[in-house]
Design an enzyme around this catalytic site. Structure first.
Site, PDB file in Angstrom:
ATOM      1  N   ASN A 143       0.846  -1.196   0.000  1.00 31.04           N
ATOM      2  CA  ASN A 143       0.000   0.000   0.000  1.00 31.04           C
ATOM      3  C   ASN A 143       0.883   1.248   0.000  1.00 31.04           C
ATOM      4  OD1 ASN A 143       0.471   0.852   2.890  1.00 31.04           O
ATOM      5  ND2 ASN A 143      -0.328  -1.207   3.216  1.00 31.04           N
ATOM      6  N   ASP A 166      -4.453  -6.182   5.053  1.00 27.56           N
ATOM      7  CA  ASP A 166      -5.519  -7.002   5.636  1.00 27.56           C
ATOM      8  C   ASP A 166      -5.607  -8.363   4.954  1.00 27.56           C
ATOM      9  OD1 ASP A 166      -6.400  -5.172   7.564  1.00 27.56           O
ATOM     10  OD2 ASP A 166      -7.411  -3.999   6.011  1.00 27.56           O
ATOM     11  N   LYS A 177       8.016 -17.759 -10.717  1.00 36.30           N
ATOM     12  CA  LYS A 177       7.312 -16.617 -11.312  1.00 36.30           C
ATOM     13  C   LYS A 177       6.078 -17.099 -12.089  1.00 36.30           C
ATOM     14  CE  LYS A 177       7.895 -12.925 -14.601  1.00 36.30           C
ATOM     15  NZ  LYS A 177       8.671 -12.439 -15.726  1.00 36.30           N
ATOM     16  N   PHE A 189      -3.744   3.352  14.676  1.00 42.93           N
ATOM     17  CA  PHE A 189      -3.914   4.383  13.651  1.00 42.93           C
ATOM     18  C   PHE A 189      -4.965   3.890  12.678  1.00 42.93           C
ATOM     19  CE2 PHE A 189      -0.717   7.858  13.594  1.00 42.93           C
ATOM     20  CZ  PHE A 189      -0.101   7.568  14.802  1.00 42.93           C
ATOM     21  N   LYS A 237     -13.421   1.319  16.069  1.00 42.03           N
ATOM     22  CA  LYS A 237     -12.168   0.538  16.098  1.00 42.03           C
ATOM     23  C   LYS A 237     -11.525   0.601  17.478  1.00 42.03           C
ATOM     24  CE  LYS A 237     -11.095   0.877  11.265  1.00 42.03           C
ATOM     25  NZ  LYS A 237     -10.371   1.541  10.204  1.00 42.03           N
ATOM     26  N   LYS A 274     -10.981  -2.931  19.186  1.00 41.26           N
ATOM     27  CA  LYS A 274      -9.604  -3.417  19.333  1.00 41.26           C
ATOM     28  C   LYS A 274      -9.035  -3.191  20.744  1.00 41.26           C
ATOM     29  CE  LYS A 274      -8.243  -3.570  14.553  1.00 41.26           C
ATOM     30  NZ  LYS A 274      -7.079  -3.606  13.679  1.00 41.26           N
TER      31      LYS A 274
HETATM   32  N1  CTP Z   1      -3.639  -3.490  12.155  1.00 44.59           N
HETATM   33  C1  CTP Z   1      -3.152  -4.648  12.743  1.00 44.59           C
HETATM   34  N2  CTP Z   1      -3.160  -5.820  12.059  1.00 44.59           N
HETATM   35  C2  CTP Z   1      -3.693  -5.899  10.834  1.00 44.59           C
HETATM   36  C3  CTP Z   1      -4.234  -4.741  10.242  1.00 44.59           C
HETATM   37  C4  CTP Z   1      -4.176  -3.545  10.940  1.00 44.59           C
HETATM   38  O1  CTP Z   1      -2.684  -4.599  13.869  1.00 44.59           O
HETATM   39  N3  CTP Z   1      -3.701  -7.038  10.192  1.00 44.59           N
HETATM   40  C5  CTP Z   1      -3.583  -2.234  12.923  1.00 44.59           C
HETATM   41  C6  CTP Z   1      -2.982  -1.060  12.189  1.00 44.59           C
HETATM   42  O2  CTP Z   1      -1.586  -0.945  12.404  1.00 44.59           O
HETATM   43  C7  CTP Z   1      -3.735   0.113  12.771  1.00 44.59           C
HETATM   44  C8  CTP Z   1      -5.100  -0.452  13.085  1.00 44.59           C
HETATM   45  O3  CTP Z   1      -4.928  -1.851  13.174  1.00 44.59           O
HETATM   46  O4  CTP Z   1      -3.170   0.570  13.979  1.00 44.59           O
HETATM   47  C9  CTP Z   1      -6.066  -0.149  11.993  1.00 44.59           C
HETATM   48  O5  CTP Z   1      -7.207  -0.883  12.184  1.00 44.59           O
HETATM   49  P1  CTP Z   1      -7.958  -1.595  11.002  1.00 44.59           P
HETATM   50  O6  CTP Z   1      -9.267  -2.035  11.505  1.00 44.59           O
HETATM   51  O7  CTP Z   1      -7.160  -2.637  10.356  1.00 44.59           O
HETATM   52  O8  CTP Z   1      -8.066  -0.392  10.065  1.00 44.59           O
HETATM   53  P2  CTP Z   1      -8.258  -0.448   8.556  1.00 44.59           P
HETATM   54  O9  CTP Z   1      -7.281  -1.357   7.869  1.00 44.59           O
HETATM   55  O10 CTP Z   1      -8.267   0.969   8.142  1.00 44.59           O
HETATM   56  O11 CTP Z   1      -9.662  -1.159   8.579  1.00 44.59           O
HETATM   57  P3  CTP Z   1     -10.805  -1.160   7.513  1.00 44.59           P
HETATM   58  O12 CTP Z   1     -10.107  -1.539   6.254  1.00 44.59           O
HETATM   59  O13 CTP Z   1     -11.719  -2.165   8.035  1.00 44.59           O
HETATM   60  O14 CTP Z   1     -11.324   0.239   7.548  1.00 44.59           O
END
Ligand code: CTP
Length: 402
Positions: free
Chosen positions: A212, A282, A292, A325, A339, A343
């Site tokens: 990303n 995610d 490859k 974040f 969140k 969390k």
């Molecule tokens: N995070 C994590 N592990 C993951 C994904 C994200 O610990 N596999 C952490 C990130 O570092 C951040 C927070 O979770 O601190 C963000 O939460 P998340 O719900 O994953 O946010 P988004 O990815 O923005 O979620 P969404 O796509 O559902 O909006």
């Protein structure tokens, strides 16, 4: 902003003396009052006029040569009284030996002897590797360390004398950062903090990957600000995240590897806080191909699976508070609050990625600090300033015992 602190920079006779011009500029940019003292040998490498011009202050060159001292009649004493921190860079083997022995035969060594006990004293040795590794220099540095001097180890690399080894003056930014840390009051002293930064990289095959836009700038700013305030910080960063010159940094690739790195550190060293700034993927490919993938005629469908949620994994085994974040494009505060609760976070920093000139890769952001008690909006400002505000929240968090 800095409340105009004063630094005395002692320059001795090494080739790296020219680099101190950049160091003076860094201090001036951060609104420090800079006083420079030079030994006779230093003046063979660079002129006092350079430092007079850059610092805006008279340069101290010798105790007996001028009829009218500028910094008081007992110049070495009044100087030592008036400064917040002393930095010797580059420090030759000679000045290190003099300081260790308590010798005072010129304005710089005399001033070192007159420094107040509580004034932080930073020594930046720079010399030929054999001189640096000579037991005499090693012993002198040990003596200074025992007396509370802070020694910034020289860098390894090609030295001016042509040989490879340890002895290069560290980067000017590092000397500046250490000086800032030693004069910060260290509100986070004794705290162990893990900060994650940047994007994770999920491999599809040996050539392609999913990632990303995160640059790691926000995580870097948070880690360096906590470090500046005296915390023991480890930065666990995605492969391509911006590097830190000061904070120890461990590189990882995928989300699973980042999870392992965080959990390992928690197990081995413990932590008082984890700041999850990283943009963790995610989803990751169901299977990473070892060869490859060759293109075919039609399209290609990739099968993805969820990555481990690192925050949930931390919470399974540890009570450590976590700051999260979130990057949001709509209902920023509302989603962030969800969140926060889901969390079990102590605080969440929600970035509004729809704002112009902010978000990924930018040096600026517009964000909200959302906790159970309140929501604080931070209108567009630099990521460094956001990190400053966040560090303030972290100090409060520790003071409240959460
Ligand atoms: N995070 C994590 N592990 C993951 C994904 C994200 O610990 N596999 C952490 C990130 O570092 C951040 C927070 O979770 O601190 C963000 O939460 P998340 O719900 O994953 O946010 P988004 O990815 O923005 O979620 P969404 O796509 O559902 O909006």
């Amino acid at each position: 902003m800095n409340e105009k602190k004063s630094v005395l920079i002692g320059i001795t006779g090494g080739i790296a003396a020219y680099k101190i011009a950049t160091l003076v500029r860094l201090f001036k940019k951060a609104h420090w009052n800079v006083i420079v003292a030079m030994t006779k040998n230093a003046m063979e490498f660079i002129t006092p006029l350079t430092f007079e011009t850059l610092s805006g202050n008279p340069v101290i060159t010798d105790s007996f040569e001028r009829s009218l001292p500028v910094y008081g009649s007992m110049e070495h004493i009044s100087l030592a009284d008036s400064i917040d921190v002393f930095v010797c860079a580059p420090a030759t083997g000679n000045i290190i030996a003099k300081a260790a022995a308590g010798l005072a035969d010129d304005i710089l060594s005399t001033t070192i002897l007159a420094l107040k006990k509580e004034t932080p004293k930073i020594i930046c040795p720079a010399m030929n590797v054999r001189m640096y590794e000579n037991p005499a220099t090693r012993d002198n540095l040990e003596t200074l360390k025992k007396r509370g001097f802070i020694i910034i180890e020289p860098d390894a690399g090609e030295l001016a004398c042509g040989v490879e080894g340890k002895g290069r003056l560290p980067r000017e930014e590092v000397i500046f950062a250490v000086t800032e840390r030693e004069t910060s009051g260290k509100a986070l002293s004794g705290k162990k903090i893990i900060v994650t930064s940047g994007a994770t990289v999920e491999s599809i095959d040996p050539v392609r990957y999913i990632t990303n836009h995160s640059s790691g700038k926000m995580g870097l700013a948070v880690a360096e600000e906590c470090w500046r305030l005296g915390a023991d910080v480890l930065l666990i960063s995605g492969r391509d995240a911006v590097p830190s010159l000061t904070v120890p940094q461990e590189r990882v690739t995928g989300a699973s590897e980042m999870k392992e790195a965080v959990l390992r550190r928690l197990k081995e060293k413990g932590a008082d806080l984890v700041v999850m700034t990283a943009a963790v993927a995610d989803y990751t490919p169901e299977k990473t191909e070892s060869r490859k993938i060759k293109k075919g005629e039609g399209g290609l469908t990739l099968s993805l699976k969820r990555t481990p949620d690192i925050i949930s994994e931390i919470k399974k085994t540890s009570q450590v508070p976590v700051i999260g974040f979130a990057a949001e494009s709509d209902n920023v505060v509302e989603y962030a609050r969800e969140k926060l609760k889901k969390k079990g976070l102590s605080l969440i920093v929600a970035n509004d990625i729809t704002q112009k000139e902010g978000g990924f890769r930018s040096d600026f952001n517009h964000c909200y600090f959302v906790s159970m008690e309140e929501t604080r909006e931070l209108k567009r400002m630099s990521k460094r300033d956001i990190a400053g505000h966040l560090a303030g929240e972290i100090v409060l968090l520790f003071n409240r015992g959460r």
